[in-house]
Motif scaffolding. Structure first.
Motif, PDB file in Angstrom:
ATOM      1  N   GLU B 384       0.742  -1.069  -0.302  1.00 49.20           N
ATOM      2  CA  GLU B 384       0.056  -0.041   0.080  1.00 49.20           C
ATOM      3  C   GLU B 384       0.804   1.271  -0.073  1.00 49.20           C
ATOM      4  OE1 GLU B 384      -3.168   0.119   2.930  1.00 49.20           O
ATOM      5  OE2 GLU B 384      -2.947   2.362   3.097  1.00 49.20           O
ATOM      6  N   ARG B 407      -6.204  -2.274  -0.708  1.00 46.77           N
ATOM      7  CA  ARG B 407      -4.994  -1.423  -0.443  1.00 46.77           C
ATOM      8  C   ARG B 407      -4.304  -1.295  -1.949  1.00 46.77           C
ATOM      9  NH1 ARG B 407      -1.331  -3.391   4.227  1.00 46.77           N
ATOM     10  NH2 ARG B 407      -2.831  -2.507   5.880  1.00 46.77           N
ATOM     11  N   LYS B 410      -5.682   1.793  -2.845  1.00 46.87           N
ATOM     12  CA  LYS B 410      -5.042   2.921  -2.099  1.00 46.87           C
ATOM     13  C   LYS B 410      -3.745   3.341  -2.851  1.00 46.87           C
ATOM     14  CE  LYS B 410      -6.838   3.836   2.413  1.00 46.87           C
ATOM     15  NZ  LYS B 410      -6.394   3.711   3.600  1.00 46.87           N
ATOM     16  N   ALA B 411      -2.936   2.185  -3.040  1.00 43.78           N
ATOM     17  CA  ALA B 411      -1.653   2.579  -3.657  1.00 43.78           C
ATOM     18  C   ALA B 411      -1.701   3.167  -4.977  1.00 43.78           C
ATOM     19  CB  ALA B 411      -0.833   1.217  -3.847  1.00 43.78           C
TER      20      ALA B 411
END
Ligand code: FMN
Ligand code: SF4
Ligand code: SF4
Ligand code: SF4
Ligand code: SF4
Ligand code: FES
Lengths: 421, 901
Positions: B384, B407, B410-411
């Protein structure tokens, strides 16, 4: 002063047409800006002219532009705020409908100054005619090469889009406006970062009012010194006032900054039916109310600030001696209550409670304590809200109680003379 | 970052310049009331409750105010307190005041602050009759799982934020304006008509009682619940959970706030799919099949005696290798450890394996060979926060490992580049910088092509290769003859697109490669994995945080069960049975002699041997192999052939129907133990409820059984077994019960009790010294389309379901979301066959047929049928396995489809 700067040609119906606009000297400033000035020189020029934002807050325009970071690999945007949502304000509509090319030229020069290749005109949904006129004007400007790639052969690529809002006062707040363009529900964003650092699509963005931008070609055409010579030392240039309410000739009046209200009232043909002035909002309901005691105060940023009010958007709302202050303010409170975006608790809940108290008073169930209760609620809202709308909602309430407490008391006691107006 | 100094209540405090006043106060343990702030979400600034006094600025919300050098903050002046009270008064002004019957009472922040600030009744309350509220309450809109009771909503905005910023579903937002504002979904319709994925995370963040779990309604309030930490029983993300229990029943499940892999979030399965635990269908007593082929309840002692007698008999008659045991990737480490120990120490055979054979054995084989360690190279936190390129291939985490997809997204929002390579266009493909859609079964040639481009264009990492890789010269030579043109023809992907992939991948600072069964479940599965390892090795995208191969595990203990040696070819800790030092080590650890050095049989080989009559006895500890293995009809015959067959499970599964004896097992919420998640993190689960009837934990059953066989296993609890694991497996040596109890959630290798665990593998060196490159020729899938079976059948997962639905299928809401069994086909095929959306179609292969409803989607390529495995797909699949990893080719077989009337 009889010399108008912005509304100079708006009475000519053909001014909308690019040929007439050019005949009247239009797009010369753009030509000059692109060929004679570097972008930062224009920023400097505008700064020197003393031009301040006409959207309400009066922030120095040149200074705002200079905050745009130049050495980052992101596109930059200019947004022309044509939401014109403040009640009583109708100057921007007058400009875009009467002289759309002046706005387009102003946007083009300003975009060049900040390094934006794309500008948006965010226009309120209700301005269908304005949007149409602007779109037509943009197309004309494209055909003539004032918008597009390498404009006027001077190496600047530039495009404008007209974006129509869908009708909410909060859309005029600059960050909510950006959300709206991005297709989201308009709610103010957290600042910092300010839009100049992170605005539209997370890129540096300048947002200016229509009237602000319309001044820019004039500054290039004439000079910064010329502009600074009009108005007062800290409020330079002219201001378009929208006079509405109990006057004989409501409408827009462009005068130098600092012109006293008295003169403006005369221009608007005086109070209707020969009545006396009771009170007025100098810059829309978001500015504290003033009374006949303030007739001689100059209408500019400093003078109004000094007496506890504001220039705002320049919407002068005039109330004659028979107007009920309570009903007027109750109506404005309803406006804020309906237009609160709902994001933060004090504004969302507080404006609703203000209105409830007014309703109770108007229903003749008011109590004496209600006046202080109104002030308390305002105190609770003021300074705790996320954006200035919440603060603005308290302005008419606080100021009207300040000047007309007696009328409140009389109303509550059932002894008010102008209860029905 | 240089620290700056501010003063809070007269005390000088050093803090980072990017912190807010609120956060600094929180670190200083100065309590500031807040309703909209949430540590995992962006700043909202909506409630205006977190007021403090800042010199020069006055009363200001602390969560929106960033610190400045020399700033002076006072957190509780009289004015501040009063201002906070005003906000509470306003919020309470239109609140229903029914705390006494509110489900959230005791856990509600508004109630808590009203109590703390002494607000009995809002001063604005009397004006209620003037209120013209237009708010409509849509408490139950027919949406499964979620109650939305907006009369209680304080518009903090958390629910919409979690839905957008964490889950990426964007199903909730504020609608209407001003005092009429209300959270809405879609255009203010029912939640179930939106992109909601029913993760329940909005419920999790709601500070008041506006969002609630339907399952928990009227089941009690917070102070009545026992709260127990556990681990989600489903996928390999290994979400840490907090289980709320009352009267020996699970009421609801939340994500554990600081859960290392999930940071408090869950997906629909972990959050809601727990009704199976208290299902009346649970097995409660041992069952013996009688002469009439009916199951009869028997006593435990009798059952254990029967097992002892039968296995001893078979052992005597046919030798120890006539018996085989299958463990479970859903049972804790301790029980898998004990299971393999039972077979190795007591039965004396290496015939022990488990279901990971069917999912990630190719990963284990491939990574063990090339890198020496078979595990995810990095942690999910690194993914992430650090990886700046994420290559996702043959996995659809959005449905199969949702927490990881949150995740990844989000990254991506942080700016990481995303490459998606998948024959089926997955949801992540929409967010990708580049999406590649190859023909299925062409991975080896595809990844060789990318490697070829890297070498041709000198994008490889010479220094890394020189220092840490072996076999490069040979590899280069092999690549010289590789034809990109041929690759383009076979994969259907233009070389130009692969060049873009190569450029993004090699220009990253830390590139991770994520995969799952879309890579492994092929007859060339191990080779597929090796090509991915090759990529990491030639570019040096490995051995640093955020970089390297990162297999995503499908079940919550795939990693652990493999680590524990529930594998025919490995003792615990990947120690080989044919190595004398392994045998010596375990003989001494277990106090045993005569351990077998003969390699055992894998899952499918065991069934094959049973089919042929070579395997006579079988013991399955959790697993519905009849339907999870390919070619169900064949499996059934194999099971019928067994002389003695024991199944230990929580339900009477289809496999169990064939058993001679069934033992009732406790499920993971009814026992203790540790699970190792996809990122090699060992996490304990504690006992939440008592098992039903006489069901027992697997470890208890195994211990009792070992004692029947005359062995003195004296484990008093699970943790005694954990301690033994600490001794047997070097990389688990430091993961002791004491540390687990203290709350440590370590990633192996963790060689001693002081070791902090290892988030990043392969730093500095590989366990086998240098990383090994492999030269891999392309191999076609086993069963190619033919005129009779012209379509390709491929299988996979969907979000709401898990495996054969024995667990998920017992929660009503899940049934509702999933609906009727279905498969996906391409619009062109649908048109050709005149099949309409929702219409029925028949899929047939050489082995069987299945009728399901059709979903038509352009995400599926033409001539391909995508069948969620949950719907009994294995009636259709074939048995051919990868010769190295012994994994079956679930992802590819030839089929025919036709409209079914
Ligand atoms: C509630 C609210 C409404 C606003 N509406 C308008 C508007 O309709 N038009 C406008 O130009 N500025 C409006 N503003 C001011 C803008 O946020 C912004 O300050 C302005 O567009 C900047 O332009 P200027 O610097 O040229 O004045 C509004 C501000 C608030 C807080
Ligand atoms: S002050 Fe009012 S308009 Fe501004 S963010 Fe808060 S609720 Fe919205
Ligand atoms: S359940 Fe999950 S996806 Fe659905 S609205 Fe709530 S947060 Fe969004
Ligand atoms: S439903 Fe709950 S989380 Fe969502 S805005 Fe309302 S109070 Fe906040
Ligand atoms: S199924 Fe996976 S992602 Fe969902 S809650 Fe369980 S462990 Fe987490
Ligand atoms: S917690 Fe700061 S405004 Fe809500």
């Amino acid at each position: 002063m009889d010399e108008k700067i912005i509304l100079k040609y708006t009475d000519i119906p053909e001014q909308k047409n690019i040929d007439t606009y050019i005949k009247n000297g239009g797009y010369k400033a753009l030509q000059r800006a692109l060929s004679e000035y570097k972008p930062d020189e224009i920023i400097h020029l505008v700064d020197k002219s003393g031009l301040r934002g006409r959207g309400g807050a009066g922030f120095p325009t040149g200074k705002k532009w200079s905050f745009i970071p130049q050495n980052i690999p992101l596109p930059k945007y200019l947004v022309c705020n044509t939401d014109e949502g403040e009640p009583g304000t109708f100057k921007d509509r007058e400009i875009i409908e009467g002289d759309p090319h002046l706005v387009i030229e102003g946007i083009a020069i300003s975009s060049y100054a900040i390094g934006a290749h794309k500008a948006y005109i965010y226009i309120r949904g209700e301005f269908a005619k304005g949007a149409e006129i602007l779109t037509r004007a943009i197309n004309q400007a494209k055909e003539k090469g004032f918008i597009g790639e390498n404009i006027l052969g001077l190496g600047f690529d530039f495009d404008i889009d007209v974006y129509r809002g869908a009708g909410a006062y909060i859309c005029g707040e600059e960050t909510a406006l950006l959300d709206s363009i991005e297709g989201k529900r308009a709610m103010p964003r957290l600042k910092p970062p300010h839009p100049v650092a992170k605005g539209l699509y997370s890129s540096p963005t300048v947002i200016n009012n229509v009237e602000t931008l319309a001044n820019v070609p004039r500054i290039i055409e004439n000079s910064a010194e010329w502009f600074a010579g009009i108005g007062t030392p800290h409020s330079t240039g002219t201001k378009i006032f929208c006079i509405s309410g109990d006057v004989n000739n409501p409408g827009v009046y462009e005068v130098p900054m600092g012109t006293p209200l008295k003169e403006l009232l005369e221009m608007a043909g005086g109070i209707k039916d020969g009545k006396k002035l009771k009170a007025f909002f100098p810059g829309g309901p978001s500015t504290p109310i003033l009374t006949s005691a303030h007739l001689n105060v100059g209408m500019d940023f400093e003078s109004l600030k000094k007496i506890g009010s504001m220039l705002g958007s320049g919407a002068i709302i005039v109330l004659d001696e028979d107007r009920s202050i309570i009903k007027t303010v109750a109506r404005l409170t309803e406006f804020y209550r309906n237009e609160s975006c709902g994001k933060c608790s004090p504004c969302r809940e507080g404006t609703d409670w203000l209105l409830k108290v007014y309703q109770r008073i108007i229903d003749n169930k008011g109590k004496k304590e209600d006046i202080d209760l109104l002030l308390n609620i305002c105190e609770d809202i003021y300074g705790t809200t996320f954006c200035p709308l919440g603060d603005a909602a308290t302005m008419p309430v606080i100021s009207s109680i300040k000047y007309f407490r007696k009328e409140y008391e009389e109303y509550i006691n059932g002894k008010c003379s102008n209860i029905n107006n | 970052m240089d620290e700056i100094k501010i003063s809070i209540n007269g005390n000088e405090i050093k803090c980072r310049p990017d912190s807010t006043v609120f956060n600094v106060c929180k670190q200083q343990e100065i309590e500031i009331p807040s309703l909209c702030y949430h540590p995992e979400l962006s700043i909202t600034g909506a409630c205006r409750l977190c007021l403090v006094d800042i010199e020069g600025k006055g009363i200001t919300t602390s969560c929106t105010e960033f610190v400045r050098e020399g700033m002076k903050v006072v957190t509780s002046t009289k004015d501040v307190i009063n201002a906070r009270k005003v906000i509470l008064n306003l919020l309470l002004s239109d609140h229903p005041y029914d705390c006494m019957t509110c489900e959230k009472s005791g856990d509600c922040l508004l109630e808590k602050y009203a109590y703390e600030y002494g607000i009995k009744k809002s001063i604005y309350k009397d004006y209620h009759k003037y209120q013209k509220s237009q708010i409509q309450i849509k408490e139950k809109d027919g949406t499964p799982f979620v109650i939305r009771d907006y009369e209680k909503c304080i518009l903090c905005g958390r629910c919409g934020k979690v839905c957008e910023e964490v889950v990426g579903a964007k199903a909730l937002a504020v609608g209407y304006r001003g005092v009429n504002s209300q959270v809405i979904s879609g255009l203010d319709g029912p939640l179930k008509n939106t992109d909601c994925v029913f993760c329940g995370n909005c419920i999790e963040v709601c500070p008041v009682g506006a969002l609630r779990e339907i399952q928990a309604e009227k089941k009690g309030r917070t102070w009545e619940f026992k709260k127990v930490y556990s681990v989600c029983p489903y996928c390999g993300a290994g979400c840490s959970t907090e289980v709320f229990v009352k009267d020996n029943k699970i009421v609801k499940i939340s994500g554990m706030e600081n859960g290392p892999s999930n940071r408090g979030w869950l997906c629909v399965k972990g959050k809601f799919a727990f009704d199976y635990v208290s299902s009346p269908d649970r097995l409660k007593k041992p069952l013996l099949k009688n002469k009439k082929s009916e199951f009869e309840e028997i006593e435990w002692d009798t059952a254990l005696n029967i097992i002892f007698e039968n296995f001893s008999e078979l052992k005597k008659k046919y030798g120890p290798d006539s018996i085989t045991g299958l463990g479970s990737a859903r049972a804790p480490n301790e029980e898998n450890y004990l299971f393999q120990k039972f077979f190795r120490q007591i039965i004396k055979t290496n015939n022990v394996d488990h279901c990971a054979r069917l999912c990630h054995s190719a990963t284990v084989a491939g990574l063990y060979h090339s890198l020496g360690t078979a595990g995810m190279s990095i942690s999910l936190d690194e993914l992430e926060n650090i990886s700046d390129c994420i290559l996702v291939t043959g996995t659809n985490p959005t449905e199969a490992q949702p927490i990881t997809s949150y995740r990844i997204e989000k990254a991506v929002r942080r700016g990481a580049k995303l490459i998606v390579i998948d024959p089926r266009r997955t949801k992540l493909a929409d967010k990708a910088d580049i999406y590649i859609q190859p023909k299925p079964g062409t991975d080896v040639i595809l990844y060789n092509a990318i490697a070829k481009i890297i070498l041709d264009e000198n994008l490889h990492n010479e220094k890394f290769i020189k220092e840490r890789v072996e076999g490069f010269e040979e590899y280069k030579k092999f690549m010289e003859t590789f034809s990109l043109k041929e690759a383009e023809r076979v994969t259907g992907v233009p070389t130009e697109n692969l060049r873009k992939v190569a450029l993004i991948y090699t220009s990253a600072t830390s590139a991770a490669i994520l995969w799952a069964l879309g890579i492994t479940e092929y007859v060339c599965g191990t080779h597929n994995v090796l090509t991915l390892a090759n990529l990491a090795l030639i570019t040096g995208q490995i051995g640093k945080p955020g970089a390297g191969p990162a297999p995503l595990r499908g079940q919550n203990n795939v990693q652990g069960a493999c680590d524990m040696g529930a594998l025919y070819d490995f003792y615990p800790g990947y120690q080989r049975p044919d190595a004398p030092e392994t045998i010596k080590k375990f003989e001494s650890l277990w106090g045993e002699t005569g351990l077998s050095m003969k390699t055992g049989l894998s899952v499918l080989e065991s069934f094959g041997a049973a089919y042929e009559g070579k395997i006579k006895g079988m013991y399955i500890m959790g697993g519905d192999f009849l339907v999870t293995c390919p070619d169900t009809n064949y499996l059934a015959k194999a099971l019928e052939n067994l002389e003695f067959f024991v199944v230990q499970d929580i339900f009477l599964t289809e496999t169990a129907q064939y058993a001679d004896l069934i033992l009732p097992a406790a499920c993971s919420y009814e026992k203790e133990g540790t699970f190792t998640n996809t990122e090699r993190r060992v996490q304990p689960a504690f006992k939440c409820v008592e098992p039903p009837g006489e069901a027992k934990a697997d470890w208890e059953i195994l211990t009792l059984l070992a004692n029947k066989f005359g062995y003195k296993w004296d484990y008093k609890n699970v943790w005694d077994i954990t301690k033994e694991i600490n001794k047997c497996i070097p990389s688990y040596a430091g993961i002791t019960p004491q540390r687990l109890f203290k709350g440590e959630r370590l990633q192996w290798p963790c060689p001693d009790e002081k070791h902090p665990g290892t988030p990043t593998l392969h730093v500095g060196s590989f366990k086998i010294g240098k990383g090994k490159l492999s030269c891999l020729p392309y191999q076609e899938p086993y069963e190619l389309p033919s005129p009779q079976y012209p379509y390709v059948l491929t299988t996979g997962r969907i979000l709401s379901e898990y495996h054969l639905r024995s667990m998920t299928g017992r929660t009503d809401g899940i049934k509702e979301i999933t609906g009727e069994p279905f498969c996906f086909i391409n619009p062109k095929d649908a048109e050709k066959l005149k099949i309409e959306e929702g219409g029925h179609l028949e899929i047939s292969t050489k082995r069987g047929k299945l009728v399901l409803s059709a979903k038509i989607s352009p995400d599926i390529q033409e001539n391909i049928v995508y069948l969620p495995l949950h719907f009994g797909a294995n009636i259709l699949t074939h048995r051919r396995i990868d010769p190295i990893a012994k994994i079956p080719e679930y992802k590819f077989c030839a089929c025919n489809i036709k409209k079914s009337e």
